[in-house]
Enzyme design. Structure first.
Site, PDB file in Angstrom:
ATOM      1  N   SER B 157      10.464 -30.907 -39.743  1.00  0.00           N
ATOM      2  CA  SER B 157      10.449 -30.533 -41.154  1.00  0.00           C
ATOM      3  C   SER B 157      11.878 -30.360 -41.673  1.00  0.00           C
ATOM      4  O   SER B 157      12.656 -31.309 -41.644  1.00  0.00           O
ATOM      5  CB  SER B 157       9.597 -29.269 -41.330  1.00  0.00           C
ATOM      6  OG  SER B 157       9.278 -29.069 -42.685  1.00  0.00           O
ATOM      7  N   ASP B 233      -0.969 -33.603 -43.199  1.00  0.00           N
ATOM      8  CA  ASP B 233       0.115 -32.652 -43.461  1.00  0.00           C
ATOM      9  C   ASP B 233       0.108 -32.293 -44.945  1.00  0.00           C
ATOM     10  O   ASP B 233       0.260 -33.165 -45.808  1.00  0.00           O
ATOM     11  CB  ASP B 233       1.433 -33.323 -43.062  1.00  0.00           C
ATOM     12  CG  ASP B 233       2.624 -32.386 -43.122  1.00  0.00           C
ATOM     13  OD1 ASP B 233       2.672 -31.542 -44.032  1.00  0.00           O
ATOM     14  OD2 ASP B 233       3.496 -32.530 -42.252  1.00  0.00           O
ATOM     15  N   HIS B 266       0.965 -30.051 -40.259  1.00  0.00           N
ATOM     16  CA  HIS B 266       2.397 -29.726 -40.198  1.00  0.00           C
ATOM     17  C   HIS B 266       2.717 -28.703 -39.107  1.00  0.00           C
ATOM     18  O   HIS B 266       3.864 -28.295 -38.964  1.00  0.00           O
ATOM     19  CB  HIS B 266       2.816 -29.157 -41.571  1.00  0.00           C
ATOM     20  CG  HIS B 266       4.290 -29.246 -41.845  1.00  0.00           C
ATOM     21  ND1 HIS B 266       4.951 -30.444 -42.009  1.00  0.00           N
ATOM     22  CD2 HIS B 266       5.244 -28.292 -41.996  1.00  0.00           C
ATOM     23  CE1 HIS B 266       6.238 -30.226 -42.253  1.00  0.00           C
ATOM     24  NE2 HIS B 266       6.448 -28.922 -42.242  1.00  0.00           N
TER      25      HIS B 266
END
Lengths: 292, 292
Positions: B157, B233, B266
């Site tokens: 991320s 995600d 995620h």
């Protein structure tokens, strides 16, 4: 029995799920986690009636169902071998549930010791033995493709004590048992003596049915047993005392595979390092297969 | 440079270590974690001068160095392959370090974005680019058996953004780069626009050196690049935007291996599911070996 899904995450091509439900036995709302391996997810999607061998994991003091799920790294091998993992919480929960007077970590919330309390005010909620042995299985078996004839149990520390005592008292139901750093003799260590006296009262005879070493000495059915213990575990000498369990095994002629692991401590880093070997141990027994 | 050991745990026959040190670049005290594989622990014990290939892991928003260490399950494969893992924190820390006005999760503490801030009051502490590229490497290379010629970088991320931008600007130093769910174009998403405007001011031209898609378009040296992204995600469309990075790669003729993973989100459950493939990817390049 209503299950409320709290979360769902893909993990190693299977699903890591978390649910909330009302527990009659514990008189409170409870969470549990369950991991469905890839093969089980596929079977459910395709409407097949296949069922899967299942492992119950019992966690240690202070844990909820989430610690093992996040830190043990068990999903990889469970998905590869096609095993369902069921991870309960460690005590009843909620504001109405009485806790340790000083909110200590070793009694009350997060410290149910997998027993049925008889002393007020704890006996209303602290019935973790019945929850693990009866209520939770009936819920998960009604909702997931669990093979009732292929179940084993394992755990860590207080959960190692839970796995050993529950398996020893239900040897017809669990095909194998294993533990990391278990509390081996609750009647002979500070953690156990505190918990048993408050949950069960002063009659020490009643404590014995929750003492793994005692149960081994009086066991009739021997199921395969594996124990891993770190040599650098801070609780080894005063709380865990595997020597008492090993002496009981020797006395009773109970076969046990005991691995003392040099340098390892009481943490999840130890569990993660050997979780694959424990899951393979159970899988081999549950499926009658030997995978190298 | 004094290193204070915070913790040490055996893990997969290696050592998971955590240290505290004073950072000159960040003007605060910092923690970092390092995993030494079995072979490195043994080499240190035996006084050998062997050095080991090394991976830097950069974490995402809200993380410290501990999340990856506890949840990714990276130590198993790192120990097997003989790789050192270095896991920094995600921002400067301490009461004197200015944070987001509303203590939001996406700016300030836990959200350093791996850049050198130019705007007051953030420029005094938020110099994460220099910390990751210069100060931390000088510290770990002075204290651990790191092979300076065999280093790669990866992250998740915000840390995927960090790994990509740092690798692209230091292609002579890092032999490969990979990312899980990276922020691919900081100048084109809400997380990036907020952070870059506060850390770097209104001149959007100055933002471009911290935008992975932009850097790819202007890169000269191509190092192997691997990206994994979950299709489920929640941040995919608005924040991560891999399509902008893939377009830049196509435009620049930059080879990238991009895997869209159906069903994955995620979380660390996604990272754990594919961490082995990322570590094997880097290992193969760092050692010139192909292990199947």
């Amino acid at each position: 029995m209503m299950l409320e899904k709290i979360s769902s995450n893909y993990c190693f091509d299977g699903e890591q799920l978390r649910f909330r439900h009302d527990s009659e036995v514990l008189s409170c709302s409870m969470n549990f986690s369950i991991y469905l391996p890839k093969a089980a997810v596929r079977a459910i999607e395709e409407g097949l009636r296949t069922s899967f061998p299942t492992l119950y994991w019992l966690s240690g003091l202070t844990c909820t169902d989430e610690n093992f799920v996040q830190k043990a790294g068990a999903q990889s091998i469970a998905s590869e071998l096609g095993l369902i993992l069921i991870i309960p919480d460690t005590s009843p929960r909620g504001e109405e549930v009485p806790d340790d007077k000083a909110a200590a970590y070793d009694f009350g919330l997060g410290a149910g010791f997998y027993l049925n309390a008889t002393e007020a005010p704890f006996n209303k909620h602290y019935q973790m033995y019945d929850y693990i042995c009866h209520e939770l299985p009936s819920i998960v078996e009604a909702n997931f493709p669990i093979n009732r004839d292929a179940q084993s149990i394992f755990g860590h520390s207080m959960g190692g004590h839970g796995a050993l005592t529950i398996a020893l008292k239900n040897a017809e139901r669990f095909k194998s048992v294993s533990a990391f750093s278990p509390i081996c003799a609750t009647t002979n260590c500070p953690w156990g003596e505190k918990a048993l006296s408050l949950y069960l009262g002063d009659n020490r005879k009643s404590w014995l049915e929750y003492d793994a070493a005692h149960l081994i000495r009086h066991s009739k059915n021997h199921i395969p047993m594996l124990i891993d213990q770190g040599s650098a575990d801070d609780f080894l000498k005063d709380q865990l005392k595997p020597e008492l369990l090993l002496a009981a095994c020797q006395e009773a002629g109970y076969p046990v595979q005991y691995n003392l692991r040099p340098g390892y401590d009481h943490s999840f880093f130890f569990i993660a390092s050997y979780i694959e070997s424990h899951i393979r141990f159970h899988h081999e027994i549950l499926t009658g297969s030997k995978i190298v």
